[in-house]
Design an enzyme around this catalytic site. Structure first.
Site, PDB file in Angstrom:
ATOM      1  CD  GLU A  46      -3.002  -3.444   1.915  1.00 14.58           C
ATOM      2  OE1 GLU A  46      -2.519  -3.340   0.766  1.00 14.58           O
ATOM      3  OE2 GLU A  46      -2.748  -4.377   2.693  1.00 14.58           O
ATOM      4  CG  ASP A  57       1.169  -2.311  -8.046  1.00  8.55           C
ATOM      5  OD1 ASP A  57       0.893  -3.135  -7.160  1.00  8.55           O
ATOM      6  OD2 ASP A  57       1.377  -1.110  -7.829  1.00  8.55           O
TER       7      ASP A  57
END
Length: 258
Positions: A46, A57
């Site tokens: 990814e 995140d």
């Protein structure tokens, strides 16, 4: 057959997908990291599109994104770096990024460039499933791009079954409602969630991400899914190894074995 589907048809268990942020540790490092990870035996990669407000995140990936943006990484530059990557890389490649930069680039242009570069799928954490169905599904399908949807412990069974029925590739199981990061083990609540989704007998294979960093977390998650996605741990190792992707990958694989 799309390379994502091909991978899951050939390998049912212990699939390892690794995330890194394009443009970090250097502006031009993405192609070397991709080639190195494949050479080290990673099953899927990814590639993160840096964004200034990566809400899903944790601090490790946030900091990597900030460094990448300071280096000048853009989606346009990333596609330029990925041209020709399929000359020597055969594993599935996905782009992972937030909707804003993709819409600024133009969603159809994004899908077209993905096909030209050999990108197999995209993960867009802030793209709601209903919006995907209404505005993006047909265009992604036109270019053969798999849009991977995320589920969390809070996602209803009804929504999970809708996602399973109307997407293809795999389902990204977020291990918790928290942001990305590493942890030493999964508590009983998270393991109950893994078992609950496993018992639903979904059509799509599942990959578990967020918090996987060692043998214990990998084995626990992988026992309830097709495999695991590791991001923060590899990004940390890449920084510690001053951008040497080979040494970072070796340390990651060792951590998963110990």
């Amino acid at each position: 057959m799309n390379r994502i589907n091909q991978l899951f048809s050939l390998k049912r268990h212990d699939i390892l997908s690794v995330y890194f942020c394009a443009g970090d540790p250097t502006l031009e490092s993405a192609p070397d990291i991709i080639r190195t990870l494949e050479r080290k035996g990673v099953d899927m990669i990814e590639i993160g599109i840096p964004f200034s407000d990566p809400m899903a995140d944790g601090p490790v990936i946030q900091n990597a994104a900030m460094r990448a943006l300071r280096h000048g990484m853009t989606l346009h530059k990333l596609f330029g770096q990925l041209e020709g990557i399929r000359n020597d890389v055969s594993i599935p490649l996905l782009l992972m990024g937030y909707l804003n930069p993709i819409l600024r680039y133009g969603f159809e242009n994004f899908c077209r460039k993905c096909r030209e570069c050999g990108i197999d799928g995209a993960i867009i954490p802030d793209l709601p499933f209903k919006e995907y169905q209404k505005h993006f599904q047909d265009t992604a399908g036109k270019y053969g791009l798999k849009i991977i949807m995320l589920i969390t412990p809070e996602t209803s069974e009804e929504r999970i079954r809708q996602i399973d029925a109307h997407t293809d590739g795999f389902i990204y199981m977020v291990s918790s409602a928290a942001t990305t990061g590493t942890q030493s083990d999964f508590d009983a609540g998270k393991q109950d969630y893994f078992r609950r989704i496993d018992s639903m007998n979904l059509r799509n294979p599942r990959m578990i991400g967020f918090g996987i960093s060692n043998r214990q977390t990998f084995r626990t998650a992988a026992s309830h899914a097709a495999g695991c996605i590791i991001g923060s741990k590899f990004v940390t190792l890449l920084e510690e190894e001053k951008g040497n992707a080979g040494r970072a990958a070796d340390r990651l694989l060792e951590a998963l074995r110990q």
